[in-house]
Design an enzyme around this catalytic site. Sequence first.
Site, short mmCIF file in Angstrom:
data_model
loop_
_atom_site.label_atom_id
_atom_site.label_comp_id
_atom_site.label_asym_id
_atom_site.label_seq_id
_atom_site.Cartn_x
_atom_site.Cartn_y
_atom_site.Cartn_z
N GLY A 33 -15.49 6.38 -73.48
CA GLY A 33 -16.07 5.05 -73.67
C GLY A 33 -16.62 4.48 -72.37
O GLY A 33 -16.27 4.94 -71.27
N LEU A 34 -17.45 3.47 -72.54
CA LEU A 34 -18.06 2.79 -71.39
C LEU A 34 -17.01 2.19 -70.46
O LEU A 34 -15.88 1.92 -70.90
CB LEU A 34 -18.95 1.65 -71.90
CG LEU A 34 -20.27 2.04 -72.57
CD1 LEU A 34 -20.84 0.82 -73.33
CD2 LEU A 34 -21.28 2.55 -71.55
N GLY A 36 -15.00 -0.55 -69.00
CA GLY A 36 -14.63 -1.86 -69.57
C GLY A 36 -14.48 -1.85 -71.08
O GLY A 36 -14.18 -2.88 -71.69
N SER A 37 -14.62 -0.68 -71.70
CA SER A 37 -14.49 -0.63 -73.17
C SER A 37 -13.03 -0.79 -73.61
O SER A 37 -12.76 -1.25 -74.72
CB SER A 37 -15.08 0.68 -73.73
OG SER A 37 -14.42 1.79 -73.15
N GLY A 38 -12.10 -0.39 -72.74
CA GLY A 38 -10.68 -0.53 -73.08
C GLY A 38 -9.92 0.79 -73.04
O GLY A 38 -8.78 0.86 -73.50
N SER A 40 -8.48 2.46 -70.49
CA SER A 40 -7.23 2.42 -69.71
C SER A 40 -6.18 1.54 -70.40
O SER A 40 -4.99 1.89 -70.42
CB SER A 40 -7.47 1.89 -68.30
OG SER A 40 -8.54 2.57 -67.70
N SER A 107 -16.69 10.14 -69.80
CA SER A 107 -17.19 11.33 -70.52
C SER A 107 -18.50 10.99 -71.25
O SER A 107 -18.54 11.01 -72.49
CB SER A 107 -16.16 11.83 -71.53
OG SER A 107 -14.85 11.68 -71.07
#
Length: 200
Positions: A33-34, A36-38, A40, A107
Site C-alpha cells: 500500500g501507499l 500512509g495507507s495504514g 504499519s 511494494s
Amino acid sequence: MAENIHPIFDSILSTSKKEGLLKQHGLVIWMVGLSGSGKSTIARALENRLHSEGYLTALLDGDNLRTGINNNLGFSEEDRTENIRRAAEASKLLANNGVITICSLISPTAQIRAMAKEIIGDKYCEVFINCPLEVCEQRDVKGLYAKARRGEIKSFTGIDSPFEHPGNPNVELNTAENSAEENLNELLKYILPKVKYSKS
Ligand SMILES: Nc1ncnc2c1ncn2[C@@H]1O[C@H](COP(=O)(O)OS(=O)(=O)O)[C@@H](OP(=O)(O)O)[C@H]1O
Ligand SMILES: Nc1ncnc2c1ncn2[C@@H]1O[C@H](COP(=O)(O)OP(=O)(O)O)[C@@H](O)[C@H]1O
C-alpha cells in the site's frame, strides 16, 4: 549468480518439524500500500494480537529494514526491486522455520509483487491496504507528501513514482472507510485458519 555453491536442503530439518514444535503454521503476510495507507498500523495490531494468542511472529517493516539490511538502497526502480527481493528472501527463511512473518513494504508494482510471490511460494499471502492517495496525503503522518510536493523528495510513490493497484490480493482492506479495528478483524478471519496448527 551463485557458482560453485552446494546447498544442503535435503539434510536440514523440515518446515513441518519446526511447525510441529511451535504448534503453528508459518505464513508470510505481505502488506502492500501507499505511504500512509495504514500498513504499519495494521501490521503492528496484527502482530500484537497474534502474539497475545500465543503465536510466534516477526514484523519486517520497510522503514526498519532500510536502516539495516537494506541501508544501501534508495527508491529507484532497481533499488526498490532489490529491497523487496531481500525482504522476500528473509521472510521465506523465517516462514520456512515456522514463524508468522508480517511484511509492510509499499511494494509498488505488479512485477515487484510477482517476484516476492515467486520467492516465497505457497506461504505468500498478499494483503492490499487500500486507501486513496488523497486520504494518505491528507494524513501525511511523516510530512513526506508535503516534502514530495515541494520537490524536496524525488521519486515519491504516488506523486512522481508509480503505484499499481494489486489486481488479485488475497485480502483487501479499505482504511479510508473502515476503522483499524474492523480491518484487523477482517484480516484475522483470513489469517487465523491458515496459521492454526493442524497435523497434516
Ligand atoms: N521516495 C519515497 N517513496 C516512498 N517512500 C519513501 C520515499 N522516501 C522515503 N520513504 C519512506 O520509505 C518507506 C517506504 O519504504 P519501502 O521499503 O516500503 O518502499 S518500497 O517497497 O521499496 O517501495 C516509507 O514508509 P511508509 O510511509 O511506511 O510506507 C517512507 O517512510
Ligand atoms: N482504518 C485504519 N487503518 C489503519 N490506519 C488508519 C486507519 N484509519 C486511520 N489510520 C491512520 O492512518 C495512518 C497510517 O499510517 P501508517 O500505519 O504509518 O501507514 P504506512 O505504514 O502505510 O505508511 C496512521 O496515523 C493511522 O492512525
